[in-house]
Design a protein around this motif. Structure first.
Motif, PDB file in Angstrom:
ATOM      1  N   LEU A   1      -8.081   4.310   0.069  1.00  0.00           N
ATOM      2  CA  LEU A   1      -7.740   3.838  -1.390  1.00  0.00           C
ATOM      3  C   LEU A   1      -7.822   2.348  -1.692  1.00  0.00           C
ATOM      4  CD1 LEU A   1      -4.468   6.145  -1.566  1.00  0.00           C
ATOM      5  CD2 LEU A   1      -6.315   6.173  -3.240  1.00  0.00           C
ATOM      6  N   ARG A   2      -7.540   1.329  -0.498  1.00  0.00           N
ATOM      7  CA  ARG A   2      -7.664   0.160  -0.633  1.00  0.00           C
ATOM      8  C   ARG A   2      -9.236  -0.295  -0.993  1.00  0.00           C
ATOM      9  NH1 ARG A   2      -4.139  -3.828   0.785  1.00  0.00           N
ATOM     10  NH2 ARG A   2      -5.614  -5.077  -0.272  1.00  0.00           N
ATOM     11  N   ALA A   3     -10.107   0.587  -0.282  1.00  0.00           N
ATOM     12  CA  ALA A   3     -11.483  -0.019  -0.365  1.00  0.00           C
ATOM     13  C   ALA A   3     -11.921   0.698  -1.733  1.00  0.00           C
ATOM     14  CB  ALA A   3     -12.236   0.772   0.797  1.00  0.00           C
ATOM     15  N   SER A   4     -11.289   1.612  -2.350  1.00  0.00           N
ATOM     16  CA  SER A   4     -11.784   1.969  -3.608  1.00  0.00           C
ATOM     17  C   SER A   4     -11.043   1.451  -4.965  1.00  0.00           C
ATOM     18  CB  SER A   4     -12.055   3.486  -3.643  1.00  0.00           C
ATOM     19  OG  SER A   4     -10.664   3.899  -3.628  1.00  0.00           O
ATOM     20  N   ARG A   5      -9.921   2.113  -5.472  1.00  0.00           N
ATOM     21  CA  ARG A   5      -9.243   2.100  -6.305  1.00  0.00           C
ATOM     22  C   ARG A   5      -8.251   1.147  -6.299  1.00  0.00           C
ATOM     23  NH1 ARG A   5      -7.135   7.822  -8.028  1.00  0.00           N
ATOM     24  NH2 ARG A   5      -5.337   7.150  -6.927  1.00  0.00           N
ATOM     25  N   TYR A   6      -7.710   0.414  -5.229  1.00  0.00           N
ATOM     26  CA  TYR A   6      -6.550  -0.360  -5.168  1.00  0.00           C
ATOM     27  C   TYR A   6      -6.892  -1.624  -4.088  1.00  0.00           C
ATOM     28  CZ  TYR A   6      -4.249   3.374  -7.412  1.00  0.00           C
ATOM     29  OH  TYR A   6      -3.691   4.058  -8.507  1.00  0.00           O
ATOM     30  N   GLY A   7      -7.971  -2.450  -4.398  1.00  0.00           N
ATOM     31  CA  GLY A   7      -8.559  -3.466  -3.623  1.00  0.00           C
ATOM     32  C   GLY A   7      -7.529  -4.470  -3.581  1.00  0.00           C
ATOM     33  N   ARG A   8      -6.690  -4.700  -4.569  1.00  0.00           N
ATOM     34  CA  ARG A   8      -5.656  -5.853  -4.640  1.00  0.00           C
ATOM     35  C   ARG A   8      -4.293  -5.388  -4.293  1.00  0.00           C
ATOM     36  NH1 ARG A   8      -6.509  -9.885  -9.198  1.00  0.00           N
ATOM     37  NH2 ARG A   8      -8.488 -10.750  -8.671  1.00  0.00           N
ATOM     38  N   GLY A   9      -4.307  -3.864  -3.989  1.00  0.00           N
ATOM     39  CA  GLY A   9      -2.962  -3.319  -3.487  1.00  0.00           C
ATOM     40  C   GLY A   9      -2.562  -2.645  -4.524  1.00  0.00           C
ATOM     41  N   LEU A  10      -1.595  -1.893  -4.364  1.00  0.00           N
ATOM     42  CA  LEU A  10      -0.969  -0.864  -5.230  1.00  0.00           C
ATOM     43  C   LEU A  10       0.108  -1.760  -6.079  1.00  0.00           C
ATOM     44  CD1 LEU A  10      -0.687   1.934  -6.309  1.00  0.00           C
ATOM     45  CD2 LEU A  10       1.324   2.314  -4.577  1.00  0.00           C
TER      46      LEU A  10
ATOM     47  N   ASN B   1       7.099   7.647  -0.360  1.00  0.00           N
ATOM     48  CA  ASN B   1       7.162   6.488   0.689  1.00  0.00           C
ATOM     49  C   ASN B   1       7.290   5.096  -0.108  1.00  0.00           C
ATOM     50  OD1 ASN B   1       6.863   4.728   2.834  1.00  0.00           O
ATOM     51  ND2 ASN B   1       4.334   4.634   2.878  1.00  0.00           N
ATOM     52  N   ALA B   2       8.523   4.647   0.263  1.00  0.00           N
ATOM     53  CA  ALA B   2       8.633   3.209  -0.240  1.00  0.00           C
ATOM     54  C   ALA B   2       7.642   2.347   0.539  1.00  0.00           C
ATOM     55  CB  ALA B   2      10.191   2.774   0.097  1.00  0.00           C
ATOM     56  N   ALA B   3       6.704   2.078  -0.089  1.00  0.00           N
ATOM     57  CA  ALA B   3       5.550   1.200   0.479  1.00  0.00           C
ATOM     58  C   ALA B   3       5.501   0.045   0.103  1.00  0.00           C
ATOM     59  CB  ALA B   3       4.003   2.153   0.117  1.00  0.00           C
ATOM     60  N   ASN B   4       4.705  -0.857   0.755  1.00  0.00           N
ATOM     61  CA  ASN B   4       4.558  -2.025   0.415  1.00  0.00           C
ATOM     62  C   ASN B   4       2.964  -2.140  -0.243  1.00  0.00           C
ATOM     63  OD1 ASN B   4       2.420  -2.851   2.374  1.00  0.00           O
ATOM     64  ND2 ASN B   4       3.894  -2.887   3.828  1.00  0.00           N
ATOM     65  N   SER B   5       2.751  -3.171  -0.912  1.00  0.00           N
ATOM     66  CA  SER B   5       1.390  -3.029  -1.944  1.00  0.00           C
ATOM     67  C   SER B   5       0.093  -2.927  -0.960  1.00  0.00           C
ATOM     68  CB  SER B   5       1.323  -4.078  -2.749  1.00  0.00           C
ATOM     69  OG  SER B   5       1.329  -5.631  -2.077  1.00  0.00           O
ATOM     70  N   SER B   6       0.321  -3.370   0.192  1.00  0.00           N
ATOM     71  CA  SER B   6      -1.041  -2.975   1.054  1.00  0.00           C
ATOM     72  C   SER B   6      -1.257  -1.814   1.324  1.00  0.00           C
ATOM     73  CB  SER B   6      -0.893  -3.934   2.181  1.00  0.00           C
ATOM     74  OG  SER B   6       0.027  -3.012   3.248  1.00  0.00           O
ATOM     75  N   LEU B   7      -0.424  -0.671   1.303  1.00  0.00           N
ATOM     76  CA  LEU B   7      -0.436   0.536   1.596  1.00  0.00           C
ATOM     77  C   LEU B   7      -0.816   1.082   3.100  1.00  0.00           C
ATOM     78  CD1 LEU B   7      -2.415   2.073  -1.494  1.00  0.00           C
ATOM     79  CD2 LEU B   7       0.023   2.421  -1.112  1.00  0.00           C
ATOM     80  N   LEU B   8      -0.770  -0.220   3.882  1.00  0.00           N
ATOM     81  CA  LEU B   8      -1.333  -0.081   5.269  1.00  0.00           C
ATOM     82  C   LEU B   8      -0.080  -0.192   6.397  1.00  0.00           C
ATOM     83  CD1 LEU B   8      -4.195  -2.432   5.043  1.00  0.00           C
ATOM     84  CD2 LEU B   8      -4.236  -0.022   4.582  1.00  0.00           C
ATOM     85  N   GLY B   9       1.177   0.313   5.844  1.00  0.00           N
ATOM     86  CA  GLY B   9       2.213   0.480   6.669  1.00  0.00           C
ATOM     87  C   GLY B   9       2.941  -0.720   6.664  1.00  0.00           C
TER      88      GLY B   9
END
Length: 170
Positions: free
Chosen positions: A51-60, A20-28
């Motif tokens: 993932l945002r709540a654990s390892r990637y709080g600031r985004g990917l 997936n060519a995602a955005n950093s939020s990972l939320l679609g």
């Protein structure tokens, strides 16, 4: 590793993992990201929120990759990666290539042997199509991986034709 060019819809690829060519939020989002989230269903978003709540709080960060379930897609996993936004004055090609190689590293961790990629950063992130294809093919050709087959899935006939021309140049 075999590299195949495919014209079509990445959400219809029967592979172990879809990238997936995602955005950093990972939320679609829009484009490939939105299509994967819509077709894959709520299970993908649920894991992305975790993932945002654990390892990637600031985004990917750009160039990194992480996997989730594929939900309703015809794949086992979605590997999310964030491409760089194109800037003519700054060479970010290394980060773009990292999207491909780090996605393959995640695929190796999962045991995936077939992976389908979109053309990362070539949509809303503005990367020129010819260079995006060159960067993708370079990264895939140079990758050290256990993945046996990768597909570069190009949505339009024009992009497929351009990719085929670039691929034949080597």
């Amino acid at each position: 590793m075999r590299i195949e060019l495919v014209q079509g819809d990445i959400t219809e690829q029967h592979v172990d993992a879809i990238v997936n060519a995602a955005n950093s939020s990972l939320l679609g989002g829009s484009g490939v990201d939105g299509a994967i989230h819509r077709r894959g269903g709520p299970a993908i978003l649920e894991e992305c929120r975790a993932l945002r709540a654990s390892r990637y709080g600031r985004g990917l960060p750009p160039g990194h990759a992480v996997a989730t379930t594929a939900g309703n897609l015809p794949a086992r996993w979605v590997i999310h990666t964030v491409g760089p936004v194109y800037r003519e004055e700054e060479d970010l090609g290394g980060i773009l290539r990292d999207c491909y190689t780090r996605s393959l590293a995640v695929a190796d961790e999962l045991g995936a042997t077939t992976v389908a990629f979109p053309l990362i950063s070539a949509g809303a992130y503005g990367w020129p199509h010819d260079d995006a294809i060159f960067q993708a093919l370079t990264a895939l050709r140079d990758a050290v991986t256990q993945v046996e087959e990768t597909r570069l899935v190009l949505f339009s006939g024009a992009l497929y034709t351009l990719a085929a021309e670039i691929a034949t140049r080597g």
